[in-house]
Each structure stands twice: as structure tokens, then as C-alpha cells.
Design a protein around this motif. Sequence first.
Motif, mmCIF file in Angstrom:
data_model
loop_
_atom_site.group_PDB
_atom_site.id
_atom_site.type_symbol
_atom_site.label_atom_id
_atom_site.label_comp_id
_atom_site.label_asym_id
_atom_site.label_seq_id
_atom_site.Cartn_x
_atom_site.Cartn_y
_atom_site.Cartn_z
ATOM 1 N N VAL A 71 0.845 -1.187 0.000
ATOM 2 C CA VAL A 71 0.000 0.000 0.000
ATOM 3 C C VAL A 71 0.884 1.242 0.000
ATOM 4 O O VAL A 71 1.791 1.371 0.834
ATOM 5 N N GLY A 72 0.622 2.133 -0.954
ATOM 6 C CA GLY A 72 1.248 3.444 -0.965
ATOM 7 C C GLY A 72 0.272 4.477 -0.458
ATOM 8 O O GLY A 72 -0.880 4.518 -0.904
ATOM 9 N N THR A 73 0.691 5.296 0.472
ATOM 10 C CA THR A 73 -0.229 6.242 1.113
ATOM 11 C C THR A 73 -0.084 7.648 0.538
ATOM 12 O O THR A 73 0.942 8.008 -0.029
ATOM 13 N N GLY A 74 -1.137 8.426 0.715
ATOM 14 C CA GLY A 74 -1.180 9.781 0.202
ATOM 15 C C GLY A 74 -1.778 9.825 -1.184
ATOM 16 O O GLY A 74 -1.298 9.163 -2.102
ATOM 17 N N GLU A 75 -2.830 10.616 -1.342
ATOM 18 C CA GLU A 75 -3.590 10.618 -2.593
ATOM 19 C C GLU A 75 -2.902 11.440 -3.678
ATOM 20 O O GLU A 75 -2.449 12.557 -3.419
ATOM 21 N N ALA A 76 -2.862 10.894 -4.902
ATOM 22 C CA ALA A 76 -2.235 11.579 -6.035
ATOM 23 C C ALA A 76 -3.257 12.177 -6.999
ATOM 24 O O ALA A 76 -2.872 12.691 -8.043
ATOM 25 N N PHE A 77 -4.535 12.089 -6.669
ATOM 26 C CA PHE A 77 -5.577 12.753 -7.464
ATOM 27 C C PHE A 77 -5.827 14.101 -6.804
ATOM 28 O O PHE A 77 -6.456 14.193 -5.749
ATOM 29 N N ILE A 78 -5.325 15.163 -7.441
ATOM 30 C CA ILE A 78 -5.074 16.415 -6.746
ATOM 31 C C ILE A 78 -6.242 17.396 -6.856
ATOM 32 O O ILE A 78 -6.758 17.693 -7.932
ATOM 33 N N ARG A 79 -6.626 17.881 -5.704
ATOM 34 C CA ARG A 79 -7.524 19.008 -5.503
ATOM 35 C C ARG A 79 -7.018 19.729 -4.256
ATOM 36 O O ARG A 79 -6.023 19.309 -3.659
ATOM 37 N N SER A 80 -7.681 20.794 -3.832
ATOM 38 C CA SER A 80 -7.165 21.524 -2.669
ATOM 39 C C SER A 80 -7.306 20.733 -1.383
ATOM 40 O O SER A 80 -6.434 20.755 -0.523
ATOM 41 N N ASN A 81 -8.432 20.030 -1.223
ATOM 42 C CA ASN A 81 -8.696 19.318 0.018
ATOM 43 C C ASN A 81 -8.323 17.848 -0.140
ATOM 44 O O ASN A 81 -9.181 16.988 -0.310
ATOM 45 N N VAL A 82 -7.029 17.568 -0.109
ATOM 46 C CA VAL A 82 -6.531 16.196 -0.206
ATOM 47 C C VAL A 82 -5.527 15.956 0.915
ATOM 48 O O VAL A 82 -4.866 16.875 1.373
ATOM 49 N N SER A 83 -5.434 14.705 1.325
ATOM 50 C CA SER A 83 -4.573 14.347 2.454
ATOM 51 C C SER A 83 -3.276 13.715 1.960
ATOM 52 O O SER A 83 -3.250 13.065 0.916
ATOM 53 N N ILE A 84 -2.230 13.870 2.744
ATOM 54 C CA ILE A 84 -0.955 13.257 2.409
ATOM 55 C C ILE A 84 -0.794 11.944 3.170
ATOM 56 O O ILE A 84 -1.591 11.608 4.053
#
Length: 679
Positions: A118-131
Motif C-alpha cells: 500500500v502506498g499512502t497519500g492521494e495523487a488525485f489532486i484538488r485543494s482538500n486532499v490528504s498526504i
Amino acid sequence: MRRRIHGLCGYRLTRALGTLGMVAVLSSASFTGAASQVTQSDLFSALPYRHIGPVGNRVSAVTGVPGDPNTYYFGAASGGVFRSTDGGHHWTPIFDDEDVASIGAIAIAPSADSVIWVGTGEAFIRSNVSIGNGVYRSTDRGDTWEHKGLSTTGRIGRVVVHPTDPDVVYVAALGDLYGPQEARGIFRTMDGGNTWDHVLFVDEFSGGVDIVMDPNDTQILFAATWQMFMQTWGRWSGGPGSGIYMSRDAGDSWERLEGRGLPTGMMGKIGLAMSPMSSNRIYALIETNSNRDFAPLEEHEGVLWRSDDAGTNWSMVNADHTLAQRPLYYSRLVVAPDNPDEVHFLSTRFSRSLNGGEDVTFGNPGGDSHDMWIDPLIPDRMIVGHDGGLSISTDRGRSWWRPRLPIAQMYHVNTDTRVPYRVYGNRQDGATQMGPSNSLRGGGISIGEWQSVGGCETGFSVPDPENPDIVWAGCYDGILSRYDHQSRLARRVNVWPANAEGWPAGELRYRFQWTFPIHISPHDNERVYVGSQHVHVTTDGGQSWEILSPDLTTNDKTKQQKTGGLTPDDAGPTYASVLFAIAESPLQEGVIWTGSNDGFIHVSVDGGQTWTNVTANLPDLPPWGTVSNIEPSSHQAGTAYLTVDLHQQGDPDPYVYKTADFGASWVSLSQTIPRSVFA
């Protein structure tokens, strides 16, 4: 202890609620003993969280076990990893004990399906995204996990596992995107994650966003890098760091692919895909320039490229923006394992081509799709992750089934004064939500007990403290509604009627943020405040509005421009120089605090007639932070607490302050808060 219930999962939440997360409440059922005999930590440790709803929403990564029609896994944008062993009918959370909730990629080792990466942190980018905080591995189908490093890579777009060796893994690491860093690019481990080689590094402004391995030759890899930068006031995609790279020696060396039919201008986000039916066929979904304000533009170069000779030559086969609308947030494609001409595109609308990408038809597994997995052994079996959750098909996409999932992203939570009280919030990619905190029916709170109360997916829903039949609910673009439980009707009561969608902040009369503040006076429930760059107030149910303050922000026009980079993106979440918090003292009427997302704190002690900027009185506060919360004390009129968020300026440290003299002086309360990539 976890338990499964039909269609949903009940489970223990192990960490406190963040800005985005499902609604949970503390249960007193397990607390025993006199309060005077326990410490505060004892008290909270005895109060477990229980999930009350609502259902939702964003799934960022999906996969399954090849040949096993019953086993699937998904990763939520901010809800961890779930597993189903009965074809998707029941789901069990298997990642709750880890320190991270945002999932970017999941991969099962083809040679050992008990091994999951599992790789963490979302790569689909918008302003409200978590790392995230790097990579995790399980060797027992997700029952237990081990953190395997890459802690500062921020966001992981793809994980690829060697087909015959589960210890050989490649990771496309994007970085946190808030500033320059070296922990980005393509990483490889040969020993199960004990050590990592940084095999491809372009520059400190560009990271790895995708990687594919030739299914028939493990020495051959294609990787995509993306130059991307984001801050509170904008996102900028594209630059010389974006590109396609090829390795012929399992990642030891890389060659940048240029010319030979590929775009000649600047590139942005790139998605890659291959099929085991043909090693010669490679697809590349490429963001090219459509914004002449960002880079020179004579003619749009296209969207989809294809190589039919193993990456030597390329041709543009489709220029339809539908394939990658809002490329920052999408740009993923999947090729059928048994047909190299069948390509699926994950975007605002889901589409499929049966002739190598030249023409497409539309399907409907769900809106705003992000990830897809097709079983290589049973190609009619598919799973798609999207902003409504996930969808499963066993007939090659002719029909889809969508389970309900307990992963709702809630912007804020409020409660009313009923007994039992009801819980309110705005759910991303859904409606506003109101549900009971408890139920007399037994067996938990059903989906049907939740309902909408006006507004929309973003911002606040605030019930009237004196009359809980009335709810004030926000939405993007300054949309505000007043909902009445008695009539079950919501009425628009916007401060200003103009539609702000698509306009940069600097050209608007009033700048309302994606999640603009709403506050009801604790002294007069008819007095309601909302914030643009001004404080606005109504005393007649929103029939009319008065401007109660001057501009309480920096009003820096350089931070109020259209953004997106190569592709102009929606502006609402990136509006800067706006108010982000408003609160009135519950003890002294007319003491009103405001905080902006460009770092200003103001206070009025006379009901808004005059305002004092107290920002300079906060010690060691960097500029341009988002004042995310202000809490006036319920014990002393001059006392207030506030938090400042600077993560979008590349500073993850917490900033918490207290004043006891109406803002004339402040003390920091941050010293004892643990530091991490999430802090």
C-alpha cells in the motif's frame, strides 16, 4: 474488535476526527467509576468511538485477487484500506491501527496473493486532499501491516510488484507538492522494503505519478513524472519536469522519451497503461497546454497518445478532453488484459474505447472515477473506485453494483439541542447530512435515518441553537440556504446572487471560500454571520444582509489569480484572502473574532463597529497560514484559542495559541504536540 454488518462495516475509530472524516461520536456505555477518580486521558480512553454514519464516498485505489471472484481491496481517500471476501457484499476495515488514512495505491503480489503493498497519500489532486507517510506491506492478506519507509514522499500514485518476486517493488512517489523536496520520483526495493534505491529523480519540483512494467519483460519499465505545485491560493500543473521515461534494465538507468510523435510543448500530468496481450502497445494520457496565460499556446496538441512499437514512435489518437477532464484530479487509464484495443478512461465521465482509443463510448459505474482494476484471469470482472465509492461488474461493464461504504468525508460537524441530539455536516461529493446520534430502534443507526438539510457538499451546516428546526447550510460559490424541518424546504439566502464559478478571486465583488464560515450569535439566534473577505450579518432570516466589517484580509491581488497551470481548474477551493473562521464570545455580546486563510486575525469588541488586527501579537507565526479555528472561551470573555494551518505552505508543524486579553498578547500552546509529517 471489528464486526461486519450487511452492506456496511461497524468498527472502532482509533484516532480523533480530523478536518475530513466520517462522523463518529463518543459513547459513554463503557465508562465506569467516578469522574473525580480518573484523569482526562483515562476518561477519553474509556470512551470508544462508534460509527453513526453517513455513507460515502471517495475511493482512490482498488484491486482484487486474480482468479478469485470473491476477494477485493480498496483504499479510501481518507478512510484507510478495506477488504471483502464475499464479492463486495461485506467490507472489513483492515488498516485502522496505522497512523495514516489517505491511500494512493494498492498492489497485490502476483506470485503471492497474501502479500499486499500500500502506498499512502492521494495523487488525485484538488485543494482538500490528504498526504501519506510512505509505504506499508502486509504478508497475511491485510490482517497486519508493517511500515516499510519512504515516510516523506507525501503522495504515492502507483505501486508495481514484480510478477515472480514479491520483494521487488517499484513506487511512483509524487511528493507532498507544497514545495521543493528530494523525496520524490521512482523508488525500487529488492528486499521487501528494507532498503530503497532512488532510481529516477528528475528534480525537486517533479515527482513520479505513474509507472508500468512490461507484462512480458520485467526489465522494461515506463514511468511518468509530473511537475506540480500547490499552495492555498492555487495549483500549477506542468513544466519541464513532466515527461515519460523508459528503462530497459529494471530501473538501473532511464531514458527520457522525446519527439517521435510525442507532444512538443509543455506537459503536465501523465497516465500510462499496457496490456499483456501486446508489449508493443503503450498508451499515454497526457495533459497538454490549454491555457495561454500559463504557457505559449498556438494549438492544443491532444490528450491520448499511443505507441505500437514498444515506445519508439508515438501518435496522437484522441484530442477529446472528456478522456481527462480536470487532469490534475484524474488522468488514469486501464487496458483490458485480453484485448490491447480495449481502453478504459477514468475521469469526470467513465468512457471506453474498443479501437485503441480512437473512439469512445460512455459507461456509468459512477461519477468522478479515479482507479480501476480488471482481473487478468477473468477479464469480465472489474472494480472501479470513484467519488461515490466503488462499483463492481462481472459482465465487462454492462451492469454495475455499488455497495454502501462507511468512508464519508465530512468538512465540519455540528449538533443541535434535541434529545437525543442530531448531528450535522456537509459530505464531500454528496449532500448535506443530518442524522441522529442515537436510535431507539436498536442495531445501530440505519442509512435511512440520514437526510439532507439544504446546502451541498462543502462547508458548514449549523442548526439554530434556540430553534433546531432551522438549519443554515453552506455550499461552494457563496451559496447559502436556510432549511426548515417543519416544511422540509430549503430556501436560498445567498449574500450575493452572482455565480462565482470559474472566476478568479480577484475579479469578484465578494470572495467566498469553498468552505466559508457560518456562525449564529450565542446571544441572538436571529443574528447570523457569514464570511467572504468581509463579515456579513443578517437579522431577518437571510432576507437582507449587512456588511459588518471592512476587508479583514491582506487582499493581496497576486494571490487572487486564475490557477491550474496548463489546465485552468475550478477556482472556489483556491480562493485566498478570505475569512475562514468567525466566532462570537458566548460570554460578552459583540466580541467577535475572525481569521482569514492568508494569516490575519481580527477582533471587534463593539459588535463590528470597529476591528483590531491582532496578528502581529502572535509569537513566531509565519505568514500566510490558514486560521482554521477560533474558539472563544466560555469562562472568560477576553480569552480565546485558535489554530493556524500552514501545511499548504510546506510547513506541517502545528500552531495553537491562547489569548486572555482580547488578543493584546498570545502564548503558544504547540510545544507539547508531537511532530510528524501530519502535524
